[in-house]
Design an enzyme around this catalytic site. Structure first.
Site, PDB file in Angstrom:
ATOM      1  N   LYS A 146       0.833  -1.216   0.000  1.00 19.55           N
ATOM      2  CA  LYS A 146       0.000   0.000   0.000  1.00 19.55           C
ATOM      3  C   LYS A 146       0.866   1.263   0.000  1.00 19.55           C
ATOM      4  CE  LYS A 146      -2.172  -1.040   3.848  1.00 19.55           C
ATOM      5  NZ  LYS A 146      -1.460  -2.268   4.235  1.00 19.55           N
ATOM      6  N   ARG A 194      -9.044   0.438   9.585  1.00 23.10           N
ATOM      7  CA  ARG A 194      -8.546  -0.912   9.823  1.00 23.10           C
ATOM      8  C   ARG A 194      -9.521  -1.727  10.662  1.00 23.10           C
ATOM      9  NH1 ARG A 194      -2.635   0.272   9.319  1.00 23.10           N
ATOM     10  NH2 ARG A 194      -1.461  -1.667   9.439  1.00 23.10           N
ATOM     11  N   ARG A 206      12.188  -6.021   4.657  1.00 29.40           N
ATOM     12  CA  ARG A 206      11.924  -4.607   4.359  1.00 29.40           C
ATOM     13  C   ARG A 206      12.917  -3.690   5.073  1.00 29.40           C
ATOM     14  NH1 ARG A 206       5.944  -2.136   4.871  1.00 29.40           N
ATOM     15  NH2 ARG A 206       6.167  -2.495   7.112  1.00 29.40           N
ATOM     16  N   ARG A 243      12.057  -1.478  10.618  1.00 31.76           N
ATOM     17  CA  ARG A 243      10.975  -1.105  11.533  1.00 31.76           C
ATOM     18  C   ARG A 243      10.903  -2.107  12.675  1.00 31.76           C
ATOM     19  NH1 ARG A 243       5.524   0.253   8.234  1.00 31.76           N
ATOM     20  NH2 ARG A 243       4.705  -0.885  10.020  1.00 31.76           N
ATOM     21  N   ARG A 253       0.475  -9.170  13.333  1.00 31.82           N
ATOM     22  CA  ARG A 253      -0.171  -8.159  12.486  1.00 31.82           C
ATOM     23  C   ARG A 253      -1.052  -8.825  11.441  1.00 31.82           C
ATOM     24  NH1 ARG A 253       5.030  -5.319  10.576  1.00 31.82           N
ATOM     25  NH2 ARG A 253       3.721  -3.951   9.331  1.00 31.82           N
TER      26      ARG A 253
HETATM   27  P1  AMP Z   1       1.388   0.467   9.077  1.00 31.62           P
HETATM   28  O1  AMP Z   1       2.531   1.376   8.862  1.00 31.62           O
HETATM   29  O2  AMP Z   1       0.148   0.894   8.335  1.00 31.62           O
HETATM   30  O3  AMP Z   1       1.731  -0.980   8.854  1.00 31.62           O
HETATM   31  O4  AMP Z   1       0.988   0.597  10.633  1.00 31.62           O
HETATM   32  C1  AMP Z   1       1.897   0.225  11.652  1.00 31.62           C
HETATM   33  C2  AMP Z   1       1.150   0.015  12.948  1.00 31.62           C
HETATM   34  O5  AMP Z   1       0.502   1.243  13.345  1.00 31.62           O
HETATM   35  C3  AMP Z   1       0.023  -1.003  12.890  1.00 31.62           C
HETATM   36  O6  AMP Z   1       0.493  -2.346  13.041  1.00 31.62           O
HETATM   37  C4  AMP Z   1      -0.842  -0.547  14.056  1.00 31.62           C
HETATM   38  O7  AMP Z   1      -0.278  -0.924  15.296  1.00 31.62           O
HETATM   39  C5  AMP Z   1      -0.747   0.976  13.956  1.00 31.62           C
HETATM   40  N1  AMP Z   1      -1.821   1.510  13.076  1.00 31.62           N
HETATM   41  C6  AMP Z   1      -1.680   2.050  11.841  1.00 31.62           C
HETATM   42  N2  AMP Z   1      -2.863   2.397  11.324  1.00 31.62           N
HETATM   43  C7  AMP Z   1      -3.802   2.051  12.253  1.00 31.62           C
HETATM   44  C8  AMP Z   1      -5.214   2.122  12.312  1.00 31.62           C
HETATM   45  N3  AMP Z   1      -5.947   2.601  11.293  1.00 31.62           N
HETATM   46  N4  AMP Z   1      -5.827   1.666  13.437  1.00 31.62           N
HETATM   47  C9  AMP Z   1      -5.123   1.199  14.467  1.00 31.62           C
HETATM   48  N5  AMP Z   1      -3.791   1.068  14.476  1.00 31.62           N
HETATM   49  C10 AMP Z   1      -3.119   1.489  13.376  1.00 31.62           C
END
Ligand code: AMP
Length: 204
Positions: free
Chosen positions: A13, A88, A122, A151, A162
């Protein structure tokens, strides 16, 4: 055009958002990036969010929705936006319906094992660029010259968590948005360029 990018962690994404924001000239809004920026700055939100993120859990809906609502109120979102990693959960999607009208939900369809491999290798840059160690062994970002990092949530145990959270809490959003006729399914197993071409063919 108001677009949601929906898909498992590692589905690509963020990589697509980088290209799509240029193509459609609309801002890329990533809740994950917003949390990481807060963590890096040591804000109260960052300290709170980190306790969930490091375990591969979702940050609670009320805080996440508040952050997105504030961001969508900025002038640069008037002609559209790309939401990456939000919503999410069903409650987040219901809250979003009260904030903005969505035109497309791009559903990234990808094999789970591919995702685990992608995330495991990554390497991320503070500028937002990401690489895979197999195709980019250097530790330096091609775009801005900064050092890449892994990360904290890109380790195998957290990745599996996740994925489980995605299946249980986020995947039901595909049905939620299909009922509203907004979903465009895109095969995300190919290269970044292949997936990009598929998206711009479908989203006009
Ligand atoms: P991402 O970079 O989108 O993979 O997000 C990394 C982490 O941030 C996720 O595993 C969640 O812990 C938190 N996070 C990101 N977006 C959301 C969301 N919409 N709702 C809740 N937690 C989020």
């Amino acid at each position: 055009m108001n677009i949601i990018l929906l898909g498992a962690p590692g589905a690509g994404k963020g990589s697509q958002a980088t290209k799509l924001k240029e193509y459609y000239a609309i801002p890329h809004i990533s809740t994950g990036d917003a949390f990481r920026s807060n963590i890096a700055r040591g804000t109260e939100i960052g300290v709170y969010a980190k306790s969930f993120i490091d375990k591969g859990q979702l940050v609670p809906d009320d805080l996440t929705v508040k952050i997105v609502e504030e961001r969508l109120s900025h002038d640069d979102c008037k002609n559209g936006f790309l939401l990456d990693g939000f919503p999410r959960s069903i409650p987040q999607a219901e809250a979003l319906e009260k904030i903005a009208k969505i035109d497309y939900v791009i559903n990234f369809v990808i094999d789970t094992e591919k995702v685990v491999k992608r995330l495991g290798g990554r390497r991320t840059c503070a500028c937002g660029e990401t690489y895979h160690v197999s195709t980019h062994p250097s530790n330096i970002c091609d775009k801005c010259g900064k050092e890449l990092y892994i990360r904290q949530d890109d380790n195998e145990e957290t990745i599996r968590n996740r994925m489980a959270v995605y299946e249980k809490t986020t995947a039901p959003l595909v049905g939620f948005y299909k009922e509203r006729g907004l979903v465009v399914d895109v095969d995300a197993n190919g290269t970044i360029e292949e997936t990009f071409q598929k998206i711009i063919e479908l989203v006009k």
